[in-house]
Design a protein around this motif. Structure first.
Motif, PDB file in Angstrom:
ATOM      1  N   ILE A   1      23.601  25.265  43.790  1.00  0.00           N
ATOM      2  CA  ILE A   1      22.800  25.719  42.735  1.00  0.00           C
ATOM      3  C   ILE A   1      24.034  26.377  41.652  1.00  0.00           C
ATOM      4  CG2 ILE A   1      20.586  26.101  43.535  1.00  0.00           C
ATOM      5  CD1 ILE A   1      21.469  29.232  43.255  1.00  0.00           C
ATOM      6  N   THR A   2      25.152  26.750  42.237  1.00  0.00           N
ATOM      7  CA  THR A   2      26.056  27.206  41.355  1.00  0.00           C
ATOM      8  C   THR A   2      26.648  25.860  40.909  1.00  0.00           C
ATOM      9  OG1 THR A   2      26.866  29.176  42.759  1.00  0.00           O
ATOM     10  CG2 THR A   2      28.302  28.359  41.269  1.00  0.00           C
ATOM     11  N   SER A   3      26.978  24.862  41.444  1.00  0.00           N
ATOM     12  CA  SER A   3      27.610  23.594  40.855  1.00  0.00           C
ATOM     13  C   SER A   3      26.450  23.079  39.904  1.00  0.00           C
ATOM     14  CB  SER A   3      27.789  22.708  42.139  1.00  0.00           C
ATOM     15  OG  SER A   3      27.225  21.775  41.893  1.00  0.00           O
ATOM     16  N   GLN A   4      25.215  23.254  39.925  1.00  0.00           N
ATOM     17  CA  GLN A   4      24.470  22.607  38.906  1.00  0.00           C
ATOM     18  C   GLN A   4      24.585  23.357  37.589  1.00  0.00           C
ATOM     19  OE1 GLN A   4      20.671  23.120  41.366  1.00  0.00           O
ATOM     20  NE2 GLN A   4      20.962  20.934  42.145  1.00  0.00           N
ATOM     21  N   ALA A   5      24.574  24.533  37.915  1.00  0.00           N
ATOM     22  CA  ALA A   5      24.788  25.511  36.758  1.00  0.00           C
ATOM     23  C   ALA A   5      26.128  25.133  35.939  1.00  0.00           C
ATOM     24  CB  ALA A   5      24.726  27.180  37.116  1.00  0.00           C
ATOM     25  N   LEU A   6      27.085  24.881  36.510  1.00  0.00           N
ATOM     26  CA  LEU A   6      28.414  24.641  36.060  1.00  0.00           C
ATOM     27  C   LEU A   6      28.252  23.425  35.256  1.00  0.00           C
ATOM     28  CD1 LEU A   6      30.677  25.567  38.729  1.00  0.00           C
ATOM     29  CD2 LEU A   6      30.643  26.664  36.479  1.00  0.00           C
ATOM     30  N   SER A   7      27.720  22.051  35.809  1.00  0.00           N
ATOM     31  CA  SER A   7      27.507  20.867  35.259  1.00  0.00           C
ATOM     32  C   SER A   7      26.609  20.994  33.821  1.00  0.00           C
ATOM     33  CB  SER A   7      26.489  20.126  36.307  1.00  0.00           C
ATOM     34  OG  SER A   7      27.066  19.785  37.207  1.00  0.00           O
ATOM     35  N   GLY A   8      25.700  21.891  33.926  1.00  0.00           N
ATOM     36  CA  GLY A   8      24.888  22.073  32.806  1.00  0.00           C
ATOM     37  C   GLY A   8      25.859  22.839  31.567  1.00  0.00           C
ATOM     38  N   LEU A   9      26.561  23.684  31.980  1.00  0.00           N
ATOM     39  CA  LEU A   9      27.311  24.663  31.232  1.00  0.00           C
ATOM     40  C   LEU A   9      28.518  23.702  30.451  1.00  0.00           C
ATOM     41  CD1 LEU A   9      28.432  27.204  29.786  1.00  0.00           C
ATOM     42  CD2 LEU A   9      29.845  27.654  31.931  1.00  0.00           C
ATOM     43  N   PHE A  10      28.975  22.857  31.187  1.00  0.00           N
ATOM     44  CA  PHE A  10      30.075  21.684  30.694  1.00  0.00           C
ATOM     45  C   PHE A  10      29.343  20.624  29.727  1.00  0.00           C
ATOM     46  CE2 PHE A  10      32.333  22.103  35.036  1.00  0.00           C
ATOM     47  CZ  PHE A  10      33.002  23.284  34.684  1.00  0.00           C
ATOM     48  N   CYS A  11      27.825  20.303  29.814  1.00  0.00           N
ATOM     49  CA  CYS A  11      27.313  19.568  29.043  1.00  0.00           C
ATOM     50  C   CYS A  11      27.247  20.270  27.464  1.00  0.00           C
ATOM     51  CB  CYS A  11      26.024  18.942  29.724  1.00  0.00           C
ATOM     52  SG  CYS A  11      26.154  17.492  30.584  1.00  0.00           S
ATOM     53  N   LEU A  12      26.929  21.351  27.914  1.00  0.00           N
ATOM     54  CA  LEU A  12      26.437  22.266  26.604  1.00  0.00           C
ATOM     55  C   LEU A  12      27.530  22.425  25.727  1.00  0.00           C
ATOM     56  CD1 LEU A  12      24.581  23.958  25.122  1.00  0.00           C
ATOM     57  CD2 LEU A  12      25.127  25.930  26.603  1.00  0.00           C
ATOM     58  N   LEU A  13      28.686  22.874  26.254  1.00  0.00           N
ATOM     59  CA  LEU A  13      30.066  22.861  25.449  1.00  0.00           C
ATOM     60  C   LEU A  13      30.354  21.671  24.791  1.00  0.00           C
ATOM     61  CD1 LEU A  13      31.926  25.228  28.149  1.00  0.00           C
ATOM     62  CD2 LEU A  13      30.969  26.077  25.962  1.00  0.00           C
ATOM     63  N   PHE A  14      30.369  20.614  25.500  1.00  0.00           N
ATOM     64  CA  PHE A  14      30.556  19.091  24.933  1.00  0.00           C
ATOM     65  C   PHE A  14      29.755  18.929  23.692  1.00  0.00           C
ATOM     66  CE2 PHE A  14      29.895  14.604  24.800  1.00  0.00           C
ATOM     67  CZ  PHE A  14      31.303  14.235  24.524  1.00  0.00           C
ATOM     68  N   ILE A  15      28.253  19.090  24.015  1.00  0.00           N
ATOM     69  CA  ILE A  15      27.598  18.700  22.666  1.00  0.00           C
ATOM     70  C   ILE A  15      27.957  19.711  21.608  1.00  0.00           C
ATOM     71  CG2 ILE A  15      25.175  19.001  22.116  1.00  0.00           C
ATOM     72  CD1 ILE A  15      24.227  18.065  24.849  1.00  0.00           C
ATOM     73  N   ARG A  16      28.145  20.896  21.997  1.00  0.00           N
ATOM     74  CA  ARG A  16      28.383  21.847  20.797  1.00  0.00           C
ATOM     75  C   ARG A  16      29.847  21.622  19.911  1.00  0.00           C
ATOM     76  NH1 ARG A  16      25.764  27.040  20.942  1.00  0.00           N
ATOM     77  NH2 ARG A  16      27.801  27.862  19.775  1.00  0.00           N
ATOM     78  N   LYS A  17      30.738  21.060  20.676  1.00  0.00           N
ATOM     79  CA  LYS A  17      32.028  20.749  20.186  1.00  0.00           C
ATOM     80  C   LYS A  17      32.150  19.359  19.630  1.00  0.00           C
ATOM     81  CE  LYS A  17      34.087  24.585  21.088  1.00  0.00           C
ATOM     82  NZ  LYS A  17      34.811  25.581  20.168  1.00  0.00           N
ATOM     83  N   ARG A  18      31.460  18.383  20.436  1.00  0.00           N
ATOM     84  CA  ARG A  18      31.975  16.805  20.041  1.00  0.00           C
ATOM     85  C   ARG A  18      30.900  15.893  19.553  1.00  0.00           C
ATOM     86  NH1 ARG A  18      36.386  15.178  22.927  1.00  0.00           N
ATOM     87  NH2 ARG A  18      38.061  16.968  22.968  1.00  0.00           N
ATOM     88  N   MET A  19      29.531  16.542  19.756  1.00  0.00           N
ATOM     89  CA  MET A  19      28.335  15.748  19.359  1.00  0.00           C
ATOM     90  C   MET A  19      27.385  16.320  18.144  1.00  0.00           C
ATOM     91  SD  MET A  19      28.405  13.097  21.574  1.00  0.00           S
ATOM     92  CE  MET A  19      27.143  12.296  21.220  1.00  0.00           C
TER      93      MET A  19
END
Length: 431
Positions: free
Chosen positions: A181-199
């Motif tokens: 579940i820790t790894s799943q949380a990290l995946s979501g966090l990385f997606c969120l940061l990418f969307i905020r910065k690049r999309m």
């Protein structure tokens, strides 16, 4: 499809490593405890993943039609509704863990670890939805590369966390669940940061954050049925697993090891199914039925070739692959014999699952969720009837043939429905 497939392979590689660590460091009973509730995990987590893919279909259709404002309004409603559903699901499933393990007739020697593992996995439902909804949004606008990269990075961290929690901290099966579940949380966090910065295309403006009941109903009408396809299918798997669990921990361990191998080989089918929903949804929004027909034809051709080749490899080398999950010791050969029987039976008939994973998402993406979900009902019924009626006569052999009963019945249905739906949609839009 390729980035989605790579993401699936990475995730399944982690799942295999997770099972290897548990099986070799903690023993066959611990591996059985992790696998004793796999059908329930598939039901709940599959619902989350399918729901997110279903929510994204309307965003993909709006993107294909060139209406970016409408697409962002759907994105806002997707995020709000997925957060609410995540909260409800987490509370409900965590409270039900003990009852679920009892219903599955889990052997007493692994019951406590099975409850502990399932409870922690269900605590991570918000993280699962957090990643999947953002990955689905990115795929809806044509970007499947970044979700794969973030999943790959978090999975590598997951393997490290697994070893640390199990081997260093000695947290047992709970440690493996915490790492997951820790790894799943990290995946979501990385997606969120990418969307905020690049999309920028996905940045929802103030005027687009107005609640609209029609948008919400549309998403529920598409997302819930697509999620229920997995859940309804998994009910049949739960019945099958309960029948298998009743045979004893030897068969639970052998089936768990074999299932891990099958899930890895299944990755291209899962990726193809997810990609077909987006592909057909975009082209349906653009009214390009010629591209839908061509894409579906090429997809089913690839799926059959893959199933014949890699299914045969799984049947031939399945026992060796399953041996990765167990250390040498008393009873290991008997467990591997069980795994080999399952993989040999499933492997030579693996191509039968092709139709379900191509035609069903195509039907869903053309605004026919009811027909798609009925195919899941057919799968559930086939697994349930076969398991309950044949387990007393054939024993574990009945378990080995359960998947094929579901694939054949549901496959025939979705082939007929796809032909009918696309003909109806073409006729409607030509008027």
């Amino acid at each position: 499809m390729v980035p989605v497939l790579l993401g699936q392979l990475v995730q399944q590689t982690y799942n295999m490593v997770d099972s290897i660590i548990v099986g070799r460091l903690l023993g066959a009973d611990a591996l059985a405890a992790v696998g004793a509730s796999s059908s329930v995990q598939f039901m709940v987590l599959g619902f989350c993943s399918g729901m997110c893919d279903g929510f994204a279909i309307y965003a993909a259709q709006s993107f294909g039609a060139g209406d970016e404002k409408k697409m962002r309004r759907y994105v806002y409603h997707m995020l709000a509704m997925s957060a609410l559903i995540a909260a409800v699901l987490t509370v409900a499933t965590c409270l039900a863990c003990g009852g679920i393990i009892s219903v599955l007739q889990t052997p007493d020697n692994i019951r406590q670890d099975a409850v502990r593992y399932l409870f922690i996995i269900f605590l991570g439902i918000p993280f699962t939805i957090f990643y999947n909804i953002q990955a689905s949004i990115l795929r809806a606008v044509g970007d499947s590369r970044e979700p794969f990269l973030f999943l790959a990075l978090s999975s590598c961290l997951n393997i490290f966390l697994d070893l640390f929690c199990v081997a260093v901290l000695n947290w047992g099966v709970a440690g493996a669940a915490i790492a997951t579940i820790t790894s799943q949380a990290l995946s979501g966090l990385f997606c969120l940061l990418f969307i905020r910065k690049r999309m920028d295309i996905l940045h929802v403006g103030r005027e687009e954050r107005r609640w609209n009941g029609l948008f919400a109903r549309n998403l529920l009408a598409m997302g819930i049925p697509m999620g229920l396809q997995f859940s309804i299918t998994a009910i049949g798997s739960m019945v099958m697993q309960a029948c298998n669990n009743s045979l004893g921990s030897l068969y639970v361990s052998g089936y768990t090891a074999g299932e891990r191998v099958e899930q890895f080989v299944m990755c291209p089918y899962v990726a193809l199914s997810s990609s077909m929903a987006t592909y057909v949804g975009q082209n349906y929004g653009a009214l390009r039925f010629d591209r839908i027909r061509k894409g579906v034809f090429q997809a089913i051709l690839m799926a059959h070739i893959y199933g014949l080749v890699f299914g045969s490899l799984m049947a031939i080398f399945g026992r060796d692959a399953a041996s990765m999950f167990l250390s040498a010791g008393s009873g290991t050969n008997e467990i591997l014999d069980v795994s080999a029987q399952f993989l040999r039976t499933v492997g030579f008939t693996f191509w039968l699952v092709s139709s379900v994973n191509v035609f069903r998402p195509a039907i869903q993406a053309m605004d026919c969720p009811g027909k798609a979900i009925f195919s899941g009902v057919i799968e559930m019924a086939a697994r349930t009837i076969w398991s309950l009626s044949m387990i007393g006569t054939l024993g574990f052999t009945a378990i080995c043939w359960t998947h094929q009963a579901a694939w054949i019945t549901a496959g025939l249905y979705v082939i007929l429905m796809y032909r009918r739906v696309i003909a109806m949609r073409e006729k409607h839009f030509k008027r």
